[in-house]
Design a protein around this motif. Structure first.
Motif, PDB file in Angstrom:
ATOM      1  N   TRP A   1      43.250  46.553  28.564  1.00 14.95           N
ATOM      2  CA  TRP A   1      43.821  47.387  29.634  1.00 14.95           C
ATOM      3  C   TRP A   1      43.503  46.774  30.994  1.00 14.95           C
ATOM      4  N   PRO A   2      44.488  46.769  31.910  1.00 15.17           N
ATOM      5  CA  PRO A   2      45.838  47.291  31.782  1.00 15.17           C
ATOM      6  C   PRO A   2      46.825  46.307  31.174  1.00 15.17           C
ATOM      7  N   GLY A   3      46.398  45.103  30.875  1.00 11.74           N
ATOM      8  CA  GLY A   3      47.293  44.127  30.281  1.00 11.74           C
ATOM      9  C   GLY A   3      46.796  42.710  30.517  1.00 11.74           C
ATOM     10  N   PHE A   4      47.672  41.760  30.256  1.00 12.51           N
ATOM     11  CA  PHE A   4      47.325  40.336  30.386  1.00 12.51           C
ATOM     12  C   PHE A   4      47.685  39.858  31.789  1.00 12.51           C
ATOM     13  N   LEU A   5      46.921  40.297  32.765  1.00 14.69           N
ATOM     14  CA  LEU A   5      47.240  39.991  34.150  1.00 14.69           C
ATOM     15  C   LEU A   5      47.021  38.512  34.438  1.00 14.69           C
ATOM     16  N   GLY A   6      47.973  37.934  35.141  1.00 13.71           N
ATOM     17  CA  GLY A   6      47.878  36.535  35.508  1.00 13.71           C
ATOM     18  C   GLY A   6      48.344  35.567  34.450  1.00 13.71           C
TER      19      GLY A   6
ATOM     20  N   ILE B   1      36.781  34.702  41.388  1.00 15.16           N
ATOM     21  CA  ILE B   1      36.234  35.459  40.259  1.00 15.16           C
ATOM     22  C   ILE B   1      37.333  35.928  39.304  1.00 15.16           C
ATOM     23  N   ASP B   2      38.579  35.677  39.631  1.00 14.46           N
ATOM     24  CA  ASP B   2      39.689  36.172  38.815  1.00 14.46           C
ATOM     25  C   ASP B   2      39.538  35.755  37.356  1.00 14.46           C
ATOM     26  N   GLY B   3      39.772  36.701  36.452  1.00 15.95           N
ATOM     27  CA  GLY B   3      39.694  36.417  35.021  1.00 15.95           C
ATOM     28  C   GLY B   3      39.442  37.675  34.224  1.00 15.95           C
ATOM     29  N   THR B   4      39.436  37.521  32.919  1.00 15.97           N
ATOM     30  CA  THR B   4      39.152  38.614  31.989  1.00 15.97           C
ATOM     31  C   THR B   4      37.786  38.374  31.362  1.00 15.97           C
TER      32      THR B   4
END
Length: 232
Positions: free
Chosen positions: A226-231, A96-99
């Motif tokens: 928030w909190p940022g561009f993870l990954g 499910i990882d994603g924005t």
């Protein structure tokens, strides 16, 4: 002396010239403040020493001609959800990882009298706001942000088939929320199975009110994420 019309046009041109000059001075002063001491031979040795010894250097990126703070690309220890319960999930990629984001209209939330966020001493968490909400899943951690009210929540999650378990949320730290999830291309949907998080089912209503759309945050660099561009 010239006619009144001529004098008026001249005065207007003069005012515009002054405005442009003032704007140029402000931009020049800001650029000198940010970058003057870093240039070769620019600024005093004391200023250069302070810049070199700063424990928290600010990295700037240029966005639309303006230098802005660069956001996090990695999950730092300060961003980790608090482990109210243990064990916490390992830092591993999940399905499910994603924005994701969702946009609600004012009508969707009951109109301006009841739908807009209002000032409160103890605001109800997860109350749905009009406008943009972002939801990030990343390696067993999730981050939700209501952009209009500024409400933020984070916690840990685990995936087991089509079930997702949410826990260590500071708004309901001792409860476990269980949902069915489905990702169809870019559309993410949730159905609540069991979520005893208090506040009149606000969390389950927030997550299930509408589908979430996955967006390419790493390429678009969304402002205010928030909190940022993870990954990325």
């Amino acid at each position: 002396m010239g006619s009144p019309a001529t004098r008026g046009r001249a005065a207007g041109v003069g005012k515009r010239t002054i405005a442009v000059a003032v704007a140029a001075l402000i931009v020049g002063a800001a650029a000198g403040y940010l970058f003057g001491s870093a240039g070769a031979g620019g600024g005093s040795s004391d200023a250069r020493t302070v810049a070199r010894s700063s424990p928290s250097p600010v990295h700037l990126v240029k966005v639309g001609g303006v230098f802005m703070n660069e956001r996090h690309d990695v999950l730092t220890p300060e961003m980790e959800p608090y482990p109210y319960t243990t064990p916490i999930p390992p830092r591993e990629p999940t399905a499910i990882d994603g924005t994701y984001l969702r946009i609600m209209s004012l009508d969707d939330v009951g109109g301006p009298l009841v739908g807009l966020p209002y000032r409160c001493l103890r605001c109800i968490p997860y109350r749905i706001d009009p406008g943009l909400t972002t939801l990030i899943f990343y390696e067993g951690r999730y981050f939700l942000h209501h952009h209009l009210s500024g409400f933020k929540a984070k916690g840990h999650f685990t995936i087991d088939g089509d079930r997702i378990r949410l826990f260590n949320d500071p708004n309901c730290s001792s409860t476990l929320g269980i949902y069915r999830w489905r990702l169809d291309r870019r559309d993410l949907t949730f159905d609540v199975v069991d979520d005893p998080c208090p506040f009149d089912d606000e969390r389950s209503l927030d997550l299930t009110a509408r589908s979430w759309t996955q967006v390419p945050a790493c390429y678009r660099r969304l402002i205010g994420l928030w909190p940022g561009f993870l990954g990325c």
